[in-house]
Motif scaffolding. Structure first.
Motif, PDB file in Angstrom:
ATOM      1  N   ALA A 158       2.249  -7.224   1.717  1.00  0.00           N
ATOM      2  CA  ALA A 158       1.208  -8.491   1.990  1.00  0.00           C
ATOM      3  C   ALA A 158       0.050  -8.073   1.386  1.00  0.00           C
ATOM      4  O   ALA A 158      -0.420  -7.091   0.846  1.00  0.00           O
ATOM      5  N   ILE A 159      -0.755  -9.370   1.014  1.00  0.00           N
ATOM      6  CA  ILE A 159      -2.139  -9.082   0.827  1.00  0.00           C
ATOM      7  C   ILE A 159      -2.895 -10.529   1.601  1.00  0.00           C
ATOM      8  O   ILE A 159      -2.210 -11.558   1.585  1.00  0.00           O
ATOM      9  N   PHE A 170      -7.624  -8.220   1.464  1.00  0.00           N
ATOM     10  CA  PHE A 170      -7.242  -7.214   2.370  1.00  0.00           C
ATOM     11  C   PHE A 170      -5.953  -6.730   2.117  1.00  0.00           C
ATOM     12  O   PHE A 170      -4.989  -7.594   1.930  1.00  0.00           O
ATOM     13  N   VAL A 171      -5.633  -5.538   2.083  1.00  0.00           N
ATOM     14  CA  VAL A 171      -4.268  -5.103   1.671  1.00  0.00           C
ATOM     15  C   VAL A 171      -3.742  -4.000   2.651  1.00  0.00           C
ATOM     16  O   VAL A 171      -4.465  -2.907   2.753  1.00  0.00           O
ATOM     17  N   PRO A 172      -2.552  -3.940   3.530  1.00  0.00           N
ATOM     18  CA  PRO A 172      -2.268  -2.707   4.109  1.00  0.00           C
ATOM     19  C   PRO A 172      -1.536  -1.823   3.270  1.00  0.00           C
ATOM     20  O   PRO A 172      -0.636  -2.149   2.202  1.00  0.00           O
ATOM     21  N   GLN A 173      -1.943  -0.660   3.489  1.00  0.00           N
ATOM     22  CA  GLN A 173      -1.435   0.637   2.762  1.00  0.00           C
ATOM     23  C   GLN A 173      -0.529   1.430   3.672  1.00  0.00           C
ATOM     24  O   GLN A 173      -1.292   2.109   4.530  1.00  0.00           O
ATOM     25  N   GLN A 174       0.715   0.996   3.524  1.00  0.00           N
ATOM     26  CA  GLN A 174       1.938   1.806   4.609  1.00  0.00           C
ATOM     27  C   GLN A 174       1.714   3.396   4.658  1.00  0.00           C
ATOM     28  O   GLN A 174       1.605   4.241   5.696  1.00  0.00           O
ATOM     29  N   PHE A 175       1.605   3.827   3.326  1.00  0.00           N
ATOM     30  CA  PHE A 175       1.882   5.362   3.305  1.00  0.00           C
ATOM     31  C   PHE A 175       0.432   6.080   3.725  1.00  0.00           C
ATOM     32  O   PHE A 175       0.360   7.051   4.108  1.00  0.00           O
ATOM     33  N   GLY A 176      -0.618   5.099   3.543  1.00  0.00           N
ATOM     34  CA  GLY A 176      -1.853   5.741   3.852  1.00  0.00           C
ATOM     35  C   GLY A 176      -2.215   5.362   5.170  1.00  0.00           C
ATOM     36  O   GLY A 176      -3.452   5.991   5.691  1.00  0.00           O
ATOM     37  N   GLN A 177      -1.312   4.663   5.927  1.00  0.00           N
ATOM     38  CA  GLN A 177      -1.455   4.221   7.245  1.00  0.00           C
ATOM     39  C   GLN A 177      -3.148   3.445   7.591  1.00  0.00           C
ATOM     40  O   GLN A 177      -3.661   3.918   8.606  1.00  0.00           O
ATOM     41  N   MET A 208      -6.344   3.707  -4.274  1.00  0.00           N
ATOM     42  CA  MET A 208      -5.698   3.983  -3.222  1.00  0.00           C
ATOM     43  C   MET A 208      -4.595   3.131  -2.908  1.00  0.00           C
ATOM     44  O   MET A 208      -4.081   3.106  -1.801  1.00  0.00           O
ATOM     45  N   LEU A 209      -4.448   2.085  -3.620  1.00  0.00           N
ATOM     46  CA  LEU A 209      -3.208   1.325  -3.609  1.00  0.00           C
ATOM     47  C   LEU A 209      -1.767   2.004  -3.856  1.00  0.00           C
ATOM     48  O   LEU A 209      -1.881   3.164  -4.559  1.00  0.00           O
ATOM     49  N   GLY A 210      -0.841   1.816  -3.287  1.00  0.00           N
ATOM     50  CA  GLY A 210       0.288   2.398  -3.280  1.00  0.00           C
ATOM     51  C   GLY A 210       1.455   1.577  -3.809  1.00  0.00           C
ATOM     52  O   GLY A 210       1.283   0.322  -4.221  1.00  0.00           O
ATOM     53  N   ARG A 211       2.741   2.264  -3.879  1.00  0.00           N
ATOM     54  CA  ARG A 211       3.826   1.493  -4.571  1.00  0.00           C
ATOM     55  C   ARG A 211       4.396   0.651  -3.499  1.00  0.00           C
ATOM     56  O   ARG A 211       4.845  -0.702  -4.016  1.00  0.00           O
ATOM     57  N   THR A 212       4.388   0.649  -2.159  1.00  0.00           N
ATOM     58  CA  THR A 212       5.141  -0.248  -1.201  1.00  0.00           C
ATOM     59  C   THR A 212       3.909  -1.179  -0.575  1.00  0.00           C
ATOM     60  O   THR A 212       3.337  -0.387   0.338  1.00  0.00           O
ATOM     61  N   MET A 213       3.558  -2.312  -0.788  1.00  0.00           N
ATOM     62  CA  MET A 213       2.645  -3.081  -0.233  1.00  0.00           C
ATOM     63  C   MET A 213       3.186  -4.286  -0.082  1.00  0.00           C
ATOM     64  O   MET A 213       3.380  -5.303  -1.100  1.00  0.00           O
TER      65      MET A 213
END
Length: 244
Positions: free
Chosen positions: A8-9, A19-26, A1-6
């Motif tokens: 922060a960690i 903890f990882v923010p997934q912008q495309f998956g909101q 579920m990791l995306g291209r644009t992240m």
């Protein structure tokens, strides 16, 4: 579920979680600290009740068990153990906060404070070149005024707090600046890493390794992670750190 644009960690050393923010998956992805290979997150915070839309960065407080997420004009706070479509337990937003576009957050659990890097009201929300550091009580919510604001920053790609010394590290255009957490107004940086003749070109991330007395900075242009030895920052108290 990791995306291209992240961008922060965050690592929680107390509970051994990533903890990882997934912008495309909101959403926010939570992995076990020992996770390796293609493995599903152990928890995912996502859904309309979360109010997560275009999250880019986050901060984790392992002491008070909370997650802090800059989201547009808001700072959303979730329980660290949250999972699924959960509502924030607190939302910091409104004109009195001075936050027009929240971009980064860091937590000082020793002093019970949070620091929000943001474009302030009165500026162009899309302009990252005008930034400030707004310092709040950790439990602040609603349209709350900051305790103090450090102004005059060129940009805020990311920030970190080193609670043991009460220092704030802010990523600028080609350098990282250091302030005391009790600084206010247009206060000059007390220390600067990088600068016009330095190795950094386009720094984006910063973290602190107090054990080794180093500051670690990622640079987008260099496609590299650079480690700087700055023992002078770790050999002083906040009131002793001098100007550059």
């Amino acid at each position: 579920m990791l995306g291209r644009t992240m961008h922060a960690i965050a690592y929680d050393a107390v509970h051994d979680e990533i903890f990882v923010p997934q912008q495309f998956g909101q959403g926010i992805l939570v992995f076990d600290g020992k996770a390796s290979g293609e493995i599903a997150p152990k928890r995912v915070i996502e859904g309309p009740d979360t109010q997560l839309i275009a999250l880019d960065r986050l901060g984790v407080d392992a002491i008070n068990n909370e997650i802090y997420v800059p989201e547009g004009r808001k700072l959303l706070v979730f329980p660290r153990s949250a999972n699924g479509n959960v509502k924030p337990i607190r939302i910091l937003e409104g004109p009195d906060t001075t936050i027009l576009a929240a971009r980064a957050v860091a937590i000082d659990p020793v002093r019970n404070l949070i620091v929000v890097g943001a474009t302030p009201y009165g500026a162009n929300a899309a302009d990252e070149r005008t930034s400030e550091l707004a310092i709040f009580d950790r439990t602040a919510s609603g349209n709350t005024k900051p305790l103090r604001v450090i102004t005059g920053m060129a940009s805020t790609q990311n920030i970190a707090v080193y609670p043991e010394s009460g220092l704030i590290f802010g990523v600028g255009p080609s350098y990282v600046s250091v302030w005391r957490i009790d600084d206010s107004g247009n206060a000059p940086a007390r220390f600067t890493i990088g600068g016009p003749n330095g190795k950094l070109v386009d720094p984006r991330g910063v973290t602190v390794n107090g054990k080794n007395k180093t500051v670690i900075i990622s640079d987008k242009y260099l496609n590299a992670v650079l480690t700087y030895s700055v023992p002078q920052l770790f050999a002083t108290t906040p009131t002793d750190v001098g100007r550059p």
